[in-house]
Design a protein around this motif. Structure first.
Motif, PDB file in Angstrom:
ATOM      1  N   LYS A 140      36.498  61.383  -0.829  1.00 41.25           N
ATOM      2  CA  LYS A 140      37.300  61.577   0.371  1.00 41.25           C
ATOM      3  C   LYS A 140      38.439  62.556   0.101  1.00 41.25           C
ATOM      4  CE  LYS A 140      36.456  56.931   2.224  1.00 41.25           C
ATOM      5  NZ  LYS A 140      37.099  55.668   2.681  1.00 41.25           N
ATOM      6  N   LYS A 141      38.790  63.327   1.137  1.00 48.14           N
ATOM      7  CA  LYS A 141      39.890  64.276   1.047  1.00 48.14           C
ATOM      8  C   LYS A 141      41.128  63.645   1.694  1.00 48.14           C
ATOM      9  CE  LYS A 141      39.114  68.584   2.188  1.00 48.14           C
ATOM     10  NZ  LYS A 141      38.940  69.799   3.046  1.00 48.14           N
ATOM     11  N   PHE A 142      42.143  63.370   0.872  1.00 44.47           N
ATOM     12  CA  PHE A 142      43.374  62.762   1.379  1.00 44.47           C
ATOM     13  C   PHE A 142      44.377  63.883   1.656  1.00 44.47           C
ATOM     14  CE2 PHE A 142      41.125  59.557  -0.969  1.00 44.47           C
ATOM     15  CZ  PHE A 142      41.258  58.425  -0.180  1.00 44.47           C
ATOM     16  N   ASP A 143      44.192  64.519   2.811  1.00 42.64           N
ATOM     17  CA  ASP A 143      44.966  65.709   3.160  1.00 42.64           C
ATOM     18  C   ASP A 143      45.888  65.503   4.345  1.00 42.64           C
ATOM     19  OD1 ASP A 143      43.010  65.364   5.053  1.00 42.64           O
ATOM     20  OD2 ASP A 143      42.350  67.465   5.086  1.00 42.64           O
ATOM     21  N   GLY A 144      45.974  64.282   4.849  1.00 40.77           N
ATOM     22  CA  GLY A 144      46.804  64.014   6.010  1.00 40.77           C
ATOM     23  C   GLY A 144      46.088  64.229   7.326  1.00 40.77           C
ATOM     24  N   THR A 145      44.859  64.739   7.280  1.00 40.78           N
ATOM     25  CA  THR A 145      44.050  64.937   8.489  1.00 40.78           C
ATOM     26  C   THR A 145      42.819  64.045   8.464  1.00 40.78           C
ATOM     27  OG1 THR A 145      44.801  67.237   8.643  1.00 40.78           O
ATOM     28  CG2 THR A 145      42.835  66.644   9.886  1.00 40.78           C
ATOM     29  N   GLU A 146      41.947  64.257   7.468  1.00 38.16           N
ATOM     30  CA  GLU A 146      40.761  63.409   7.341  1.00 38.16           C
ATOM     31  C   GLU A 146      41.145  62.016   6.855  1.00 38.16           C
ATOM     32  OE1 GLU A 146      37.704  65.158   5.013  1.00 38.16           O
ATOM     33  OE2 GLU A 146      37.822  67.116   5.996  1.00 38.16           O
ATOM     34  N   ASN A 147      42.090  61.945   5.929  1.00 37.36           N
ATOM     35  CA  ASN A 147      42.576  60.683   5.378  1.00 37.36           C
ATOM     36  C   ASN A 147      44.061  60.835   5.094  1.00 37.36           C
ATOM     37  OD1 ASN A 147      39.946  59.002   4.830  1.00 37.36           O
ATOM     38  ND2 ASN A 147      39.508  61.046   4.044  1.00 37.36           N
ATOM     39  N   PRO A 148      44.816  59.703   5.014  1.00 37.76           N
ATOM     40  CA  PRO A 148      46.274  59.791   4.866  1.00 37.76           C
ATOM     41  C   PRO A 148      46.707  60.392   3.535  1.00 37.76           C
ATOM     42  CG  PRO A 148      45.510  57.529   4.627  1.00 37.76           C
ATOM     43  CD  PRO A 148      44.337  58.306   5.109  1.00 37.76           C
ATOM     44  N   LEU A 149      47.912  60.946   3.534  1.00 36.03           N
ATOM     45  CA  LEU A 149      48.516  61.495   2.323  1.00 36.03           C
ATOM     46  C   LEU A 149      49.113  60.382   1.469  1.00 36.03           C
ATOM     47  CD1 LEU A 149      50.403  64.513   3.932  1.00 36.03           C
ATOM     48  CD2 LEU A 149      48.602  64.713   2.204  1.00 36.03           C
ATOM     49  N   PRO A 150      49.231  60.604   0.156  1.00 35.99           N
ATOM     50  CA  PRO A 150      49.969  59.643  -0.670  1.00 35.99           C
ATOM     51  C   PRO A 150      51.416  59.546  -0.185  1.00 35.99           C
ATOM     52  CG  PRO A 150      48.706  61.165  -2.033  1.00 35.99           C
ATOM     53  CD  PRO A 150      48.650  61.694  -0.640  1.00 35.99           C
ATOM     54  N   LYS A 151      51.973  58.333  -0.232  1.00 34.67           N
ATOM     55  CA  LYS A 151      53.342  58.130   0.237  1.00 34.67           C
ATOM     56  C   LYS A 151      53.949  56.929  -0.472  1.00 34.67           C
ATOM     57  CE  LYS A 151      57.009  58.514   2.886  1.00 34.67           C
ATOM     58  NZ  LYS A 151      57.971  59.617   2.688  1.00 34.67           N
ATOM     59  N   PRO A 153      56.520  53.917  -0.880  1.00 31.20           N
ATOM     60  CA  PRO A 153      55.958  53.090  -1.954  1.00 31.20           C
ATOM     61  C   PRO A 153      54.633  52.436  -1.616  1.00 31.20           C
ATOM     62  CG  PRO A 153      57.508  51.802  -0.699  1.00 31.20           C
ATOM     63  CD  PRO A 153      57.461  53.161  -0.030  1.00 31.20           C
ATOM     64  N   ASN A 154      54.260  52.454  -0.324  1.00 31.14           N
ATOM     65  CA  ASN A 154      53.097  51.662   0.096  1.00 31.14           C
ATOM     66  C   ASN A 154      51.821  52.472   0.225  1.00 31.14           C
ATOM     67  OD1 ASN A 154      54.746  49.331   0.373  1.00 31.14           O
ATOM     68  ND2 ASN A 154      55.462  50.097   2.352  1.00 31.14           N
ATOM     69  N   GLY A 155      51.914  53.772   0.326  1.00 30.69           N
ATOM     70  CA  GLY A 155      50.719  54.591   0.548  1.00 30.69           C
ATOM     71  C   GLY A 155      50.161  55.142  -0.740  1.00 30.69           C
ATOM     72  N   VAL A 156      49.534  54.272  -1.537  1.00 27.09           N
ATOM     73  CA  VAL A 156      48.912  54.725  -2.781  1.00 27.09           C
ATOM     74  C   VAL A 156      47.485  55.144  -2.451  1.00 27.09           C
ATOM     75  CG1 VAL A 156      48.356  54.158  -5.166  1.00 27.09           C
ATOM     76  CG2 VAL A 156      50.340  53.132  -4.082  1.00 27.09           C
ATOM     77  N   THR A 229      57.632  51.993 -10.925  1.00 29.72           N
ATOM     78  CA  THR A 229      56.584  52.298 -11.900  1.00 29.72           C
ATOM     79  C   THR A 229      55.437  53.013 -11.202  1.00 29.72           C
ATOM     80  OG1 THR A 229      57.153  50.333 -13.173  1.00 29.72           O
ATOM     81  CG2 THR A 229      55.006  51.344 -13.606  1.00 29.72           C
ATOM     82  N   PRO A 230      55.018  54.161 -11.697  1.00 24.68           N
ATOM     83  CA  PRO A 230      53.933  54.894 -11.024  1.00 24.68           C
ATOM     84  C   PRO A 230      52.620  54.122 -11.107  1.00 24.68           C
ATOM     85  CG  PRO A 230      54.423  55.889 -13.151  1.00 24.68           C
ATOM     86  CD  PRO A 230      55.492  54.864 -12.908  1.00 24.68           C
ATOM     87  N   PRO A 231      51.737  54.318 -10.151  1.00 28.81           N
ATOM     88  CA  PRO A 231      50.443  53.611 -10.169  1.00 28.81           C
ATOM     89  C   PRO A 231      49.616  54.027 -11.379  1.00 28.81           C
ATOM     90  CG  PRO A 231      50.475  55.316  -8.479  1.00 28.81           C
ATOM     91  CD  PRO A 231      51.869  55.205  -8.990  1.00 28.81           C
ATOM     92  N   GLN A 232      48.969  53.040 -12.003  1.00 33.95           N
ATOM     93  CA  GLN A 232      48.116  53.281 -13.166  1.00 33.95           C
ATOM     94  C   GLN A 232      46.659  53.329 -12.727  1.00 33.95           C
ATOM     95  OE1 GLN A 232      49.222  53.632 -16.489  1.00 33.95           O
ATOM     96  NE2 GLN A 232      51.290  53.687 -15.630  1.00 33.95           N
ATOM     97  N   GLY A 233      45.938  54.327 -13.193  1.00 30.12           N
ATOM     98  CA  GLY A 233      44.526  54.454 -12.839  1.00 30.12           C
ATOM     99  C   GLY A 233      43.642  53.560 -13.691  1.00 30.12           C
ATOM    100  N   LYS A 234      42.402  53.400 -13.249  1.00 31.14           N
ATOM    101  CA  LYS A 234      41.409  52.609 -13.977  1.00 31.14           C
ATOM    102  C   LYS A 234      40.209  53.494 -14.315  1.00 31.14           C
ATOM    103  CE  LYS A 234      42.605  48.245 -11.703  1.00 31.14           C
ATOM    104  NZ  LYS A 234      42.096  47.102 -10.873  1.00 31.14           N
ATOM    105  N   PRO A 235      39.640  53.334 -15.509  1.00 28.03           N
ATOM    106  CA  PRO A 235      38.532  54.214 -15.945  1.00 28.03           C
ATOM    107  C   PRO A 235      37.178  53.781 -15.403  1.00 28.03           C
ATOM    108  CG  PRO A 235      39.077  52.711 -17.699  1.00 28.03           C
ATOM    109  CD  PRO A 235      40.066  52.427 -16.590  1.00 28.03           C
TER     110      PRO A 235
END
Length: 289
Positions: A140-151, A153-156, A229-235
């Motif tokens: 998915k493209k999170f560009d603010g049009t097709e899907n929301p932008l990161p924001k 503290p709640n928009g991870v 604390t920044p969000p931590q990714g999972k492998p």
């Protein structure tokens, strides 16, 4: 002749039964193949073109815009896994201070058993100042049009984060050079000295300097809560589809095969019925029993 007629009728009925059964068997074999259930797949990435690989949930040490990704473990045939890399400009160097994010560009790919490794490149979309780069496990493209932008503290976004980077430098504000004032064209008028002696004013009372309270170095939490604390990714990445389509080639048949078998069986059935009708007409014409 009657005995031979009975054998012929039995043969015709048998051929018809086989003609009806064959397409059913072929269809049942294709249905029985089912689909392969695709689970999550382990993934790792490289920031130095495959020299070393990692599964770390953050990559804040340096901005890297060209990342090689690969499946870490074998996956089922026909199962696909989307991996994407997106670049954003931000208002601050950390997730908590990222503020409004602006989508700059992205790259995406699909990994599978046939293509276990690929390179994602967003070098054409490098943040000029503060920025954020996300490596995540969906298409998915999170560009603010097709899907929301990161924001914060709640928009991870995205939720399937593999790793991320926040950092950069503040953009320099261009300084305007001072303008040179032109000298006046007319000479200033000469003022006459005062006729009266100036009165001596009492010295002004010196007031005590105002006390400046020191500002606290602790940053207040953003409105709406959230951790700094920044969000931590999972492998790991989820499959594109939960169940991959079945491969009928494994059963030796497909929809075309079923159609051919059905038509052939129908032709045999019609042929047997025609032979039986011809035999009856021949007997009715006077052939002794």
């Amino acid at each position: 002749m009657r005995q031979g007629m009975k054998k012929f009728i039995a043969s015709a009925v048998g051929v018809g039964a086989v003609g009806v059964a064959l397409p059913v068997v072929a269809s049942g074999a294709a249905f029985a193949s089912g689909g392969e259930r695709c689970g999550k797949a382990a993934i790792e990435y490289s920031l130095n073109d495959g020299k070393t690989w990692t599964t770390a949930g953050r990559m804040d040490d340096a901005l890297v815009t060209k990342i090689k990704v690969r499946l870490k473990t074998p996956v089922e045939n026909t199962c696909e896994y989307a991996v994407s890399l997106a670049s954003y400009s931000t208002e601050g160097p950390t997730w908590a201070k990222s503020g409004k994010q602006t989508f700059l560009g992205w790259d995406t790919t699909k990994l599978s058993r046939d293509q276990r490794e690929d390179t994602l490149d967003v070098s054409a979309f490098v943040p000029k100042c503060f920025g954020q780069v996300d490596l995540y496990g969906n298409g998915k493209k999170f560009d603010g049009t097709e899907n929301p932008l990161p924001k914060y503290p709640n928009g991870v976004f995205p939720n399937d984060l593999i790793t991320a980077w926040n950092g950069g430098e503040k953009c320099e504000t261009p300084t305007t050079p001072p303008t040179t004032a032109k000298p006046p064209t007319t000479a200033p008028a000469t003022s006459k000295p005062p006729t009266e002696a100036p009165t001596t004013s009492a010295p002004a009372t010196t007031s005590a300097p105002a006390t400046v309270k020191p500002t606290s170095s602790t940053t207040a939490p953003a409105a709406g809560g959230g951790e700094t604390t920044p969000p931590q990714g999972k492998p790991e990445v989820p499959p594109v589809t939960d169940i991959a389509p079945a491969s009928l080639a494994q059963t030796g048949g497909d929809s075309n095969t079923s159609l051919i078998v059905g038509v052939s069986a129908g032709a045999l059935l019609v042929g047997g019925a025609g032979a039986l009708l011809w035999s009856r007409r021949r007997n009715s014409g006077g052939t002794p029993a």
